[in-house]
Design a protein around this motif. Structure first.
Motif, PDB file in Angstrom:
ATOM      1  N   SER A   1       0.821  -1.211   0.000  1.00 18.39           N
ATOM      2  CA  SER A   1       0.000   0.000   0.000  1.00 18.39           C
ATOM      3  C   SER A   1       0.856   1.263   0.000  1.00 18.39           C
ATOM      4  CB  SER A   1      -0.941   0.007   1.199  1.00 18.39           C
ATOM      5  OG  SER A   1      -0.214   0.135   2.397  1.00 18.39           O
ATOM      6  N   THR A   2       2.093   1.178   0.456  1.00 22.17           N
ATOM      7  CA  THR A   2       2.960   2.350   0.466  1.00 22.17           C
ATOM      8  C   THR A   2       3.905   2.400  -0.729  1.00 22.17           C
ATOM      9  OG1 THR A   2       4.574   1.196   1.830  1.00 22.17           O
ATOM     10  CG2 THR A   2       2.925   2.544   2.966  1.00 22.17           C
TER      11      THR A   2
ATOM     12  N   SER B   1       5.076   2.806  -4.513  1.00 22.27           N
ATOM     13  CA  SER B   1       4.598   3.493  -5.708  1.00 22.27           C
ATOM     14  C   SER B   1       5.521   3.136  -6.869  1.00 22.27           C
ATOM     15  CB  SER B   1       4.560   5.002  -5.498  1.00 22.27           C
ATOM     16  OG  SER B   1       5.833   5.479  -5.176  1.00 22.27           O
TER      17      SER B   1
ATOM     18  N   HIS C   1       0.564   5.365  -0.409  1.00 20.82           N
ATOM     19  CA  HIS C   1       0.185   6.279   0.674  1.00 20.82           C
ATOM     20  C   HIS C   1       1.440   6.798   1.354  1.00 20.82           C
ATOM     21  CE1 HIS C   1      -4.029   5.274   0.424  1.00 20.82           C
ATOM     22  NE2 HIS C   1      -3.681   4.011   0.322  1.00 20.82           N
ATOM     23  N   ASP C   2       1.469   8.089   1.598  1.00 22.06           N
ATOM     24  CA  ASP C   2       2.605   8.691   2.283  1.00 22.06           C
ATOM     25  C   ASP C   2       2.256   9.128   3.700  1.00 22.06           C
ATOM     26  OD1 ASP C   2       4.161   8.385   0.067  1.00 22.06           O
ATOM     27  OD2 ASP C   2       3.766  10.393  -0.700  1.00 22.06           O
ATOM     28  N   ASP C   3       1.037   8.913   4.132  1.00 17.36           N
ATOM     29  CA  ASP C   3       0.597   9.445   5.413  1.00 17.36           C
ATOM     30  C   ASP C   3       0.627   8.403   6.534  1.00 17.36           C
ATOM     31  OD1 ASP C   3      -1.389   7.912   4.360  1.00 17.36           O
ATOM     32  OD2 ASP C   3      -3.012   9.327   4.764  1.00 17.36           O
TER      33      ASP C   3
END
Length: 140
Positions: free
Chosen positions: A20-21, A23, A80-82
């Motif tokens: 999910s993280t 890219s 996701h970067d958060d």
């Protein structure tokens, strides 16, 4: 059995967070409706039609000047970067709460001596009669 289920769940959650993280970018080069080149890591190679079109019109006869039917498609999958929270976003009240919670939680558990024997000063009750022999109940 329970330990293996925990290991499988931990690995599955780690892979879920990893994918999910992550890219990545997919580059594709089409000539007409046909996929000519595909790349995950670098830019795609262009076909010869683009090379013919880059020549000046005076160098090429009118027969070679066609409409450019080649196209480059770039698909970007952003992760996701958060997920990582920094301490800059917390207010003073939240800091006070976290510090007091950790202090209270750590002091909740008191250490004890494992070798301490609490019944060393007490003797067992006197045996007036042997109940098992009296009722003739024996464990085999």
């Amino acid at each position: 059995m329970k330990a293996s289920i925990h290991k499988i769940a931990a690995i599955a959650m780690a892979l879920l967070v990893f994918f999910s993280t992550m890219s990545f970018t997919v580059d594709m080069h089409y000539c007409g409706d046909h996929l000519v080149d595909f790349s995950l890591s670098s830019n795609v190679d262009t076909c010869l039609m683009n090379a013919k079109m880059t020549k000046s019109p005076s160098d090429c006869p009118m027969m070679e000047m066609k409409m450019d039917c080649c196209s480059d498609v770039e698909v970007v999958f952003e992760g996701h970067d958060d997920l990582k929270l920094s301490l800059d976003h917390y207010s003073f009240d939240q800091h006070v709460f976290v510090v007091s919670f950790v202090y209270a939680y750590i002091n909740l558990f008191e250490g004890f001596e494992a070798d301490e024997v609490y019944f060393k000063d007490y003797s067992p009750p006197p045996l007036i009669r042997d109940v098992q022999v009296l009722h003739q109940t024996f464990l085999i």
